[in-house]
Design a protein around this motif. Sequence first.
Motif, mmCIF file in Angstrom:
data_model
loop_
_atom_site.group_PDB
_atom_site.id
_atom_site.type_symbol
_atom_site.label_atom_id
_atom_site.label_comp_id
_atom_site.label_asym_id
_atom_site.label_seq_id
_atom_site.Cartn_x
_atom_site.Cartn_y
_atom_site.Cartn_z
ATOM 1 N N LYS A 436 -24.175 18.008 39.937
ATOM 2 C CA LYS A 436 -23.590 16.969 40.789
ATOM 3 C C LYS A 436 -24.385 16.818 42.085
ATOM 4 C CE LYS A 436 -18.805 17.600 39.196
ATOM 5 N NZ LYS A 436 -17.460 18.070 39.598
ATOM 6 N N GLU A 437 -24.792 17.949 42.653
ATOM 7 C CA GLU A 437 -25.555 17.921 43.911
ATOM 8 C C GLU A 437 -26.903 17.236 43.712
ATOM 9 O OE1 GLU A 437 -28.105 19.920 47.144
ATOM 10 O OE2 GLU A 437 -28.380 19.754 44.990
ATOM 11 N N ARG A 438 -27.573 17.583 42.622
ATOM 12 C CA ARG A 438 -28.866 16.979 42.317
ATOM 13 C C ARG A 438 -28.711 15.473 42.091
ATOM 14 N NH1 ARG A 438 -30.016 20.137 38.422
ATOM 15 N NH2 ARG A 438 -31.383 21.606 39.496
ATOM 16 N N GLN A 439 -27.670 15.106 41.363
ATOM 17 C CA GLN A 439 -27.421 13.686 41.078
ATOM 18 C C GLN A 439 -27.154 12.903 42.359
ATOM 19 O OE1 GLN A 439 -24.224 13.055 38.296
ATOM 20 N NE2 GLN A 439 -24.233 10.832 38.537
ATOM 21 N N LEU A 440 -26.353 13.471 43.267
ATOM 22 C CA LEU A 440 -26.032 12.781 44.517
ATOM 23 C C LEU A 440 -27.281 12.518 45.342
ATOM 24 C CD1 LEU A 440 -24.056 11.737 46.683
ATOM 25 C CD2 LEU A 440 -23.860 14.093 47.504
ATOM 26 N N PHE A 441 -28.112 13.527 45.536
ATOM 27 C CA PHE A 441 -29.284 13.353 46.392
ATOM 28 C C PHE A 441 -30.372 12.522 45.717
ATOM 29 C CE2 PHE A 441 -27.171 16.550 48.889
ATOM 30 C CZ PHE A 441 -27.520 16.204 50.180
ATOM 31 N N ASN A 442 -30.498 12.608 44.393
ATOM 32 C CA ASN A 442 -31.450 11.736 43.700
ATOM 33 C C ASN A 442 -31.019 10.276 43.804
ATOM 34 O OD1 ASN A 442 -33.118 13.825 42.931
ATOM 35 N ND2 ASN A 442 -32.252 14.020 40.883
ATOM 36 N N GLU A 443 -29.735 10.043 43.660
ATOM 37 C CA GLU A 443 -29.185 8.681 43.789
ATOM 38 C C GLU A 443 -29.446 8.141 45.197
ATOM 39 O OE1 GLU A 443 -24.699 7.261 44.485
ATOM 40 O OE2 GLU A 443 -24.986 8.217 42.535
ATOM 41 N N TYR A 444 -29.225 8.982 46.197
ATOM 42 C CA TYR A 444 -29.433 8.558 47.582
ATOM 43 C C TYR A 444 -30.912 8.253 47.858
ATOM 44 C CZ TYR A 444 -29.569 8.820 52.693
ATOM 45 O OH TYR A 444 -29.770 8.547 54.020
ATOM 46 N N LYS A 445 -31.795 9.100 47.371
ATOM 47 C CA LYS A 445 -33.231 8.873 47.582
ATOM 48 C C LYS A 445 -33.686 7.584 46.910
ATOM 49 C CE LYS A 445 -34.365 13.806 47.972
ATOM 50 N NZ LYS A 445 -35.001 14.960 47.293
ATOM 51 N N GLU A 446 -33.162 7.310 45.729
ATOM 52 C CA GLU A 446 -33.504 6.065 45.029
ATOM 53 C C GLU A 446 -33.020 4.855 45.822
ATOM 54 O OE1 GLU A 446 -31.786 6.504 41.183
ATOM 55 O OE2 GLU A 446 -33.216 8.075 40.554
ATOM 56 N N TRP A 447 -31.817 4.974 46.407
ATOM 57 C CA TRP A 447 -31.311 3.873 47.231
ATOM 58 C C TRP A 447 -32.188 3.655 48.465
ATOM 59 C CZ3 TRP A 447 -29.115 4.176 52.268
ATOM 60 C CH2 TRP A 447 -28.602 2.973 52.736
ATOM 61 N N LEU A 448 -32.591 4.746 49.104
ATOM 62 C CA LEU A 448 -33.473 4.621 50.272
ATOM 63 C C LEU A 448 -34.784 3.933 49.899
ATOM 64 C CD1 LEU A 448 -33.128 8.066 52.127
ATOM 65 C CD2 LEU A 448 -32.323 5.839 52.928
#
Length: 452
Positions: A436-448
């Motif tokens: 879940k942690e990896r998914q959250l930060f990967n999702e955020y980086k993709e949005w950035l």
Amino acid sequence: MTQEQRDVVIVGAGVAGLYAAYRLAKEGLNVLVIEKNPEELLGEKVCGDAIGKHHFDMLELDYPEIGFDAEGVFRGVKVVSPDEQRFIEVLGDGYALNRRNFGLRLYRLALSKGAEVWTSHRFHKPLIEGTKVVGIEALRDDGSRVSIRAKVTIDASGVAAVVRRSLPSSWWVSEPIPMEDLNVTYREVWEGDIDIDHDFAWIYLNVDVAPGGYWWLFPKRRGLYNVGLGVQAGRGNPRIQFLRHVKKRFEKNIARVVHAGGGLVPTRRPIPCMVWNGLVVVGDAASTANPVHGGGIGSAMLSSKIAAKVITEALEKHSEATIEALWRYHIEFHRAYGAKQASLDVLRMFLQTMSNDGLNFVFRSGLVDGSEVYDIGAKGVLRQSIFSKLGAIIRLSRKPAFLAKLAKVKSYMDRARELYLSYPDTPSKYEEWRSKERQLFNEYKEWLLREA
């Protein structure tokens, strides 16, 4: 090869290692610290030398003594816009440390409680039995080796994290951190006379001068200044940037360079897993520095305080320090500091995408004041008052997308904080949480990346 036996062996005699030794020895444990440097270099560290007063209350330590382990005091911090036309004043008492003597103070504290400190001993390799760390092997200056078996090994070796990084790659605790989560720094300590308000530590934001970081001017006392610059790893050479943009403008004010050097700072959330069977990781080895401003002295010692408590309880209640017995270290650290770090890591990544024009807009609009910046740093939250002001500002400006973008950042900050506050209570649930942690930060980086 000689052999030794201790309750706890600590690798690294920085602030995290020495404070952990003090707390553990105070509880009656047999503690040994090994340190690669000779005794006369204990306390040497390239950093900003600044720490908030509140950390000493939290750590149950006496305040530094001006003239010994502190050079002076700060009433707060002034954060300066890229065009240097505006600043935000953030109030909060702090100290400009004499870093060498502060290390000496912690060294003496550890020794006073019965801890041993072996200087000029370099970590060579971990001692492993099955899936457990049972101590370390160290090298003396003369090349001879010593084996130190211990119930618990503490990695307090700083950003190098020499113990955890030498463990099998399949162990969660050995996971490396990405280079982009590091800041590369260079700083000098000057004697001279600079016309600046000496009651404040000054932080200057400018992506042309310090891409992905900032440069600072901290008056340790009148006539003595800690001045440095940090950049996100891979975005430039901090020494070249410092000489070109910072030192050049103060050439006439510098009488003598007292000290110069560089280093690495992990400016991110804590490493996902900080313990293993027989092992605990503290300080920079566990990435406990503040992701936004990089300050890490107080939080490193806080991690050691919590680790010492958990280790003491584990050894009292269990015959060995298993990963299960040490797991609570995560829960307590994240409640005290790690969840805030995770939130600020989200903000850090956003700030590293901003241009000087965008930063100047924030300062010019009065979007955040000192108390709101203090809340961001102290709690890792964006106040609703910021959005109330931003709504009015946006209606009068040409930046209508900024409100939505900042709201999205706040959403991710809140989610990251809650994720770390809900850290699993047993190792059996770790992999699900980590996913879940990896998914959250990967999702955020993709949005950035999409928003860039």
